[in-house]
Design a protein around this motif. Sequence first.
Motif, PDB file in Angstrom:
ATOM      1  N   MET A 280       0.826  -1.210   0.000  1.00 30.06           N
ATOM      2  CA  MET A 280       0.000   0.000   0.000  1.00 30.06           C
ATOM      3  C   MET A 280       0.863   1.265   0.000  1.00 30.06           C
ATOM      4  SD  MET A 280      -3.323  -0.696   0.006  1.00 30.06           S
ATOM      5  CE  MET A 280      -2.751  -1.669  -1.405  1.00 30.06           C
ATOM      6  N   CYS A 281       1.908   1.259   0.820  1.00 30.94           N
ATOM      7  CA  CYS A 281       2.746   2.455   0.944  1.00 30.94           C
ATOM      8  C   CYS A 281       3.606   2.689  -0.296  1.00 30.94           C
ATOM      9  CB  CYS A 281       3.621   2.348   2.191  1.00 30.94           C
ATOM     10  SG  CYS A 281       2.695   2.445   3.748  1.00 30.94           S
ATOM     11  N   PHE A 282       4.190   1.623  -0.834  1.00 33.90           N
ATOM     12  CA  PHE A 282       5.032   1.782  -2.016  1.00 33.90           C
ATOM     13  C   PHE A 282       4.195   2.142  -3.237  1.00 33.90           C
ATOM     14  CE2 PHE A 282       8.320   0.311   0.617  1.00 33.90           C
ATOM     15  CZ  PHE A 282       9.537   0.389  -0.045  1.00 33.90           C
ATOM     16  N   MET A 283       2.997   1.584  -3.343  1.00 35.41           N
ATOM     17  CA  MET A 283       2.118   1.962  -4.439  1.00 35.41           C
ATOM     18  C   MET A 283       1.768   3.444  -4.362  1.00 35.41           C
ATOM     19  SD  MET A 283      -1.805   0.853  -5.307  1.00 35.41           S
ATOM     20  CE  MET A 283      -2.388   2.124  -4.170  1.00 35.41           C
ATOM     21  N   THR A 284       1.470   3.919  -3.165  1.00 41.03           N
ATOM     22  CA  THR A 284       1.132   5.330  -2.974  1.00 41.03           C
ATOM     23  C   THR A 284       2.293   6.233  -3.355  1.00 41.03           C
ATOM     24  OG1 THR A 284      -0.372   4.753  -1.153  1.00 41.03           O
ATOM     25  CG2 THR A 284       0.365   7.045  -1.286  1.00 41.03           C
ATOM     26  N   ALA A 285       3.490   5.885  -2.906  1.00 41.28           N
ATOM     27  CA  ALA A 285       4.669   6.699  -3.214  1.00 41.28           C
ATOM     28  C   ALA A 285       4.964   6.702  -4.709  1.00 41.28           C
ATOM     29  CB  ALA A 285       5.876   6.167  -2.439  1.00 41.28           C
ATOM     30  N   LYS A 286       4.808   5.550  -5.348  1.00 39.09           N
ATOM     31  CA  LYS A 286       5.075   5.458  -6.793  1.00 39.09           C
ATOM     32  C   LYS A 286       4.077   6.306  -7.582  1.00 39.09           C
ATOM     33  CE  LYS A 286       7.040   3.604 -10.471  1.00 39.09           C
ATOM     34  NZ  LYS A 286       6.425   4.396 -11.548  1.00 39.09           N
ATOM     35  N   ILE A 287       2.812   6.244  -7.224  1.00 38.09           N
ATOM     36  CA  ILE A 287       1.796   7.030  -7.924  1.00 38.09           C
ATOM     37  C   ILE A 287       2.028   8.525  -7.687  1.00 38.09           C
ATOM     38  CG2 ILE A 287      -0.670   7.582  -8.019  1.00 38.09           C
ATOM     39  CD1 ILE A 287      -1.234   4.644  -7.427  1.00 38.09           C
ATOM     40  N   PHE A 288       2.352   8.892  -6.445  1.00 38.59           N
ATOM     41  CA  PHE A 288       2.647  10.297  -6.153  1.00 38.59           C
ATOM     42  C   PHE A 288       3.796  10.789  -7.025  1.00 38.59           C
ATOM     43  CE2 PHE A 288       5.027  13.604  -3.998  1.00 38.59           C
ATOM     44  CZ  PHE A 288       4.027  14.510  -3.659  1.00 38.59           C
ATOM     45  N   GLN A 289       4.836   9.996  -7.128  1.00 37.77           N
ATOM     46  CA  GLN A 289       5.999  10.391  -7.928  1.00 37.77           C
ATOM     47  C   GLN A 289       5.636  10.541  -9.396  1.00 37.77           C
ATOM     48  OE1 GLN A 289      10.025   8.511  -7.376  1.00 37.77           O
ATOM     49  NE2 GLN A 289       9.571   7.646  -9.390  1.00 37.77           N
ATOM     50  N   ASP A 290       4.832   9.621  -9.922  1.00 39.60           N
ATOM     51  CA  ASP A 290       4.483   9.668 -11.347  1.00 39.60           C
ATOM     52  C   ASP A 290       3.598  10.855 -11.704  1.00 39.60           C
ATOM     53  OD1 ASP A 290       5.978   7.419 -11.825  1.00 39.60           O
ATOM     54  OD2 ASP A 290       4.287   6.028 -11.771  1.00 39.60           O
ATOM     55  N   TYR A 291       2.821  11.347 -10.735  1.00 37.73           N
ATOM     56  CA  TYR A 291       1.968  12.508 -10.989  1.00 37.73           C
ATOM     57  C   TYR A 291       2.654  13.825 -10.636  1.00 37.73           C
ATOM     58  CZ  TYR A 291      -2.324   9.923 -12.001  1.00 37.73           C
ATOM     59  OH  TYR A 291      -3.268   9.119 -12.592  1.00 37.73           O
ATOM     60  N   ASN A 292       3.773  13.737  -9.940  1.00 36.48           N
ATOM     61  CA  ASN A 292       4.428  14.958  -9.463  1.00 36.48           C
ATOM     62  C   ASN A 292       5.927  14.926  -9.749  1.00 36.48           C
ATOM     63  OD1 ASN A 292       2.149  16.343  -7.661  1.00 36.48           O
ATOM     64  ND2 ASN A 292       2.113  14.139  -7.228  1.00 36.48           N
ATOM     65  N   LYS A 293       6.280  14.767 -11.013  1.00 37.94           N
ATOM     66  CA  LYS A 293       7.680  14.714 -11.413  1.00 37.94           C
ATOM     67  C   LYS A 293       8.414  15.979 -10.961  1.00 37.94           C
ATOM     68  CE  LYS A 293       7.536  10.824 -13.766  1.00 37.94           C
ATOM     69  NZ  LYS A 293       8.320   9.637 -13.378  1.00 37.94           N
ATOM     70  N   GLY A 294       9.549  15.782 -10.334  1.00 31.57           N
ATOM     71  CA  GLY A 294      10.364  16.912  -9.911  1.00 31.57           C
ATOM     72  C   GLY A 294       9.968  17.524  -8.586  1.00 31.57           C
ATOM     73  N   SER A 295       8.935  16.984  -7.935  1.00 35.37           N
ATOM     74  CA  SER A 295       8.503  17.540  -6.653  1.00 35.37           C
ATOM     75  C   SER A 295       9.567  17.322  -5.571  1.00 35.37           C
ATOM     76  CB  SER A 295       7.185  16.900  -6.218  1.00 35.37           C
ATOM     77  OG  SER A 295       6.850  17.285  -4.897  1.00 35.37           O
ATOM     78  N   LYS A 296       9.783  18.349  -4.739  1.00 36.35           N
ATOM     79  CA  LYS A 296      10.739  18.234  -3.642  1.00 36.35           C
ATOM     80  C   LYS A 296      10.234  17.312  -2.539  1.00 36.35           C
ATOM     81  CE  LYS A 296      12.767  22.828  -4.380  1.00 36.35           C
ATOM     82  NZ  LYS A 296      13.046  24.160  -3.778  1.00 36.35           N
ATOM     83  N   ALA A 297       8.942  17.001  -2.588  1.00 35.76           N
ATOM     84  CA  ALA A 297       8.364  16.137  -1.553  1.00 35.76           C
ATOM     85  C   ALA A 297       8.605  14.654  -1.814  1.00 35.76           C
ATOM     86  CB  ALA A 297       6.865  16.391  -1.449  1.00 35.76           C
TER      87      ALA A 297
END
Length: 261
Positions: free
Chosen positions: A179-196
Amino acid sequence: MKKLLVVYLLLLSYWGSFGQDNSTTFSSPYRLSWAVDVPIITTAVGAGVTYLILDSQTPVLSESYINSLNRRDVWGVDQAATYNWSMLVARVSDVFLYTSFAVPFTLLADRKVRKDYLKIGLMYAETIALTGALTSLTKNIVRRPRPFVYNENVALHYKQEKDAQYAFFSGHTSMTAAMCFMTAKIFQDYNKGSKAIPWVWAAAATFPAVTGVLRQQAGKHFWTDVVTGYLVGAAIGFLIPELHRIDLFQKKKAVKPSVSF
C-alpha cells in the motif's frame, strides 16, 4: 487474513467491472490494458481461490507436534522471536495494517489523481488482491509455525488455531509495504520533480518497517518472515503502477535504413 482475502477478491471484481478508461481530458501517466490487467487479475483470483480451497482442508497443529518443537532448531537470527508474545503489540500492528488501506486515499487530494480515479482504483484493487492472495497461498504451502508456538508460556489454544502455522511470510508487512510503495510510486508519477518525493518515499519505507518490527515483537513472525513480506509487498506495490505507465505502451516507430543503389 482469510476474511480479508475474500474482501480483496470482491473489491478486485468491482473495479474490474469498469473495464478500460480511455479518457484524454489530461495527460495521464497511466493506461489500462488487457495485456497487463488480465494476467494480474487472473493470477490474483487463481491464487486466492487456490488458497481458500487448501485452507479449508488444512488441519490445526496437533498437541504432540507442538510439544516436539524445539527453538534450538530455528535459525539463529530467528530464535529471539520464540520468546516474544504480546497481544497488545499484535493489536497495534493490526492498526498499522488497517491504516495502510487508507494511505492511498491521500492521493485524492491531487486533482489530477481524482480525474484518474478509475485507473488508480483498479491498480489499488489489483495491489491488494495480488498481495493478499500470494501471501496467503505461500503461508498455506509453507505452513511454518509462528514463533509463539515455540513459547512454553503461551496457552495451547492459541497454538492450535489454524493461523498459528501461517508464519511465512508476514502478511501485515507485505500488505502495508504494498500500500505504501504503491502510494509513493503514484505520487511520484503525478508529481515529477517535486521536492516532496524523497520524503514520501521515506515515509513509505518506514511505515511497513515499523509494522514488521511490531509483528516480530508480538511473537507472530520471525525476522525472515518480516523481511520477505517487506520485499514482496514493496515489489508488488511498485510494479503494478510501473506496468501501467503510459510510456510503456507508446510504440517507437522503427526507422528503416535507406538503401541506395
